[in-house]
Design a protein around this motif. Sequence first.
Motif, short mmCIF file in Angstrom:
data_model
loop_
_atom_site.label_atom_id
_atom_site.label_comp_id
_atom_site.label_asym_id
_atom_site.label_seq_id
_atom_site.Cartn_x
_atom_site.Cartn_y
_atom_site.Cartn_z
N CYS A 176 48.80 48.44 33.20
CA CYS A 176 48.21 48.82 34.49
C CYS A 176 46.88 48.10 34.67
O CYS A 176 46.36 47.49 33.74
CB CYS A 176 48.01 50.33 34.56
SG CYS A 176 46.89 50.94 33.32
N GLY A 177 46.36 48.18 35.88
CA GLY A 177 45.10 47.51 36.19
C GLY A 177 45.30 46.01 36.34
O GLY A 177 46.39 45.54 36.71
N LEU A 178 44.25 45.26 36.01
CA LEU A 178 44.34 43.81 36.12
C LEU A 178 45.19 43.29 34.96
O LEU A 178 44.78 43.28 33.81
CB LEU A 178 42.92 43.22 36.07
CG LEU A 178 42.77 41.71 36.16
CD1 LEU A 178 43.47 41.13 37.37
CD2 LEU A 178 41.30 41.33 36.20
N LEU A 179 46.42 42.89 35.28
CA LEU A 179 47.35 42.46 34.21
C LEU A 179 46.97 41.09 33.67
O LEU A 179 47.06 40.84 32.47
CB LEU A 179 48.79 42.44 34.74
CG LEU A 179 49.36 43.78 35.25
CD1 LEU A 179 50.83 43.62 35.62
CD2 LEU A 179 49.20 44.89 34.20
N SER A 180 46.59 40.19 34.58
CA SER A 180 46.15 38.87 34.11
C SER A 180 45.42 38.14 35.23
O SER A 180 45.63 38.42 36.41
CB SER A 180 47.34 38.01 33.65
OG SER A 180 48.12 37.63 34.77
N SER A 181 44.55 37.22 34.82
CA SER A 181 43.88 36.36 35.81
C SER A 181 44.00 34.92 35.33
O SER A 181 44.03 34.65 34.12
CB SER A 181 42.42 36.77 35.96
OG SER A 181 41.75 36.68 34.71
N ALA A 323 44.59 32.90 40.59
CA ALA A 323 45.48 33.99 41.00
C ALA A 323 45.30 35.12 39.99
O ALA A 323 44.81 34.92 38.87
CB ALA A 323 46.93 33.54 41.03
N ALA A 324 45.69 36.31 40.40
CA ALA A 324 45.67 37.45 39.48
C ALA A 324 46.76 38.42 39.88
O ALA A 324 47.18 38.46 41.04
CB ALA A 324 44.31 38.14 39.53
N VAL A 325 47.24 39.18 38.90
CA VAL A 325 48.23 40.21 39.17
C VAL A 325 47.62 41.55 38.79
O VAL A 325 47.05 41.71 37.70
CB VAL A 325 49.53 39.99 38.35
CG1 VAL A 325 50.55 41.09 38.66
CG2 VAL A 325 50.13 38.61 38.66
N ILE A 326 47.70 42.50 39.72
CA ILE A 326 47.11 43.84 39.52
C ILE A 326 48.19 44.89 39.70
O ILE A 326 48.96 44.83 40.66
CB ILE A 326 45.96 44.08 40.54
CG1 ILE A 326 44.85 43.04 40.36
CG2 ILE A 326 45.41 45.51 40.39
CD1 ILE A 326 43.92 42.92 41.54
N ARG A 327 48.25 45.82 38.77
CA ARG A 327 49.18 46.97 38.92
C ARG A 327 48.33 48.21 39.16
O ARG A 327 47.49 48.57 38.34
CB ARG A 327 50.00 47.12 37.64
CG ARG A 327 50.94 48.29 37.69
CD ARG A 327 52.37 47.84 37.58
NE ARG A 327 53.27 48.87 38.06
CZ ARG A 327 54.02 49.64 37.27
NH1 ARG A 327 54.00 49.46 35.98
NH2 ARG A 327 54.81 50.55 37.78
N TRP A 328 48.52 48.85 40.32
CA TRP A 328 47.69 49.99 40.72
C TRP A 328 48.21 51.28 40.14
O TRP A 328 49.39 51.43 39.92
CB TRP A 328 47.59 50.08 42.24
CG TRP A 328 46.79 48.97 42.80
CD1 TRP A 328 47.21 47.67 42.98
CD2 TRP A 328 45.43 49.00 43.23
NE1 TRP A 328 46.20 46.91 43.48
CE2 TRP A 328 45.10 47.69 43.67
CE3 TRP A 328 44.47 50.01 43.32
CZ2 TRP A 328 43.83 47.37 44.17
CZ3 TRP A 328 43.22 49.69 43.81
CH2 TRP A 328 42.90 48.37 44.23
#
Length: 328
Positions: A176-181, A323-328
């Motif tokens: 969860c949260g910021l998975l990667s940047s 880019a970044a992937v975020i899981r809320w």
Amino acid sequence: MFRAEIAGTGSYLPEKILTNFDLEKQLDTSDEWIRTRTGIVERRIAGKEESSSVLAAHAARKALESAKIKAEELDIIILCTSTPDVLFPSTACFVQKEIGATHSAAFDISAVCSGFVYGLSIAEQYIKSGRYRHVLVIGSEVNSRIVDWTDRSTCILFGDGAGAVVMTRKETTEPCGLLSSHIYSDGNLSSLIEVPKAIGRAEVSTENGNPEKFCIKMSGNATFKVAVKRMTEVCLEALEYNGLCREDVDLVVPHQANKRIIDAVIKRLQIPFEKVFINIHKYGNTSAASIPIAIDEAKRAGRIQPGCRMLIMVVGAGLTWGAAVIRW
Ligand code: UT7
């Protein structure tokens, strides 16, 4: 395992609105041209007393309020801006004073439009390493102060504003949260977009104070092409890194530089357009503030629900992109 969650968001836009019709009166341009070539309808312009730190402090207070975190609890303030109040001290220090973040370190970073994704990436490292608990990342810009209002190819694009997020440490094995940047730069492309005003270069002694040089110069068309290519690549990398496919993405929050750039990238990524958050028509390109403003608006509009997988993407002067992937 430490995760970096987005605990709260906030944004602030100056009151003054400058429409395409207003620009028609002062430039050889038209609402129709601006709307169809960029998607922009209007933008906000900072008032006399509003500098980047002022806009940033407003956005920061809202983000803290939504995170239910006190300013004194902040460990770090990262301010992403290319329009700092002064050369030094950092604009982040002015914000720190303004919001009363008595226990934090504060610094600016310069990655222009990509600033916010760079800022998130820095915050991610501090939080995931366990070093810090609460990091405030702000994007704030007064672009209206550095555009050449006689250059129709650039001044129509930009606007002022600020957006902020509070990132917080959470201990969990759940992804969860910021998975990667994912952040990149290519200094060979530095002349594509620049403010060629010398500060630390030798020519400052001979060209000191030349106002003509203190504004944005951009090769729009060349930037457009690189932007589409780089953002598509980095989004695919971000998805692959997290083992996600395009169907797993619930919401894309792109940097709002040009609606046609966004459309071209989304088409290449084969993600449905309904999954993309757009507010460029209201604010134009607010540079480092663009993504955090859009995240805050998407959140307040109910477009981000728990579990939502969000992809953010950006390109900016430098050239920089990410880019970044975020899981809320
Ligand atoms: O934040 C990241 C950095 N910035 C960007 O990503 C921006 C990237 N670039 C762009 O958004 C686009 O390139 C622009 C919006 C800046 C320009 O759009 P374009 O489709 O690339 O147009 P162009 O530069 O190829 O210009 C086409 C024509 C030119 O006229 P001629 O030479 O064909 O007669 C320009 O002079 O459009 C003219 N033009 C305008 N006409 C009316 C340029 N600006 C304007 C204007 N109004 N404001």
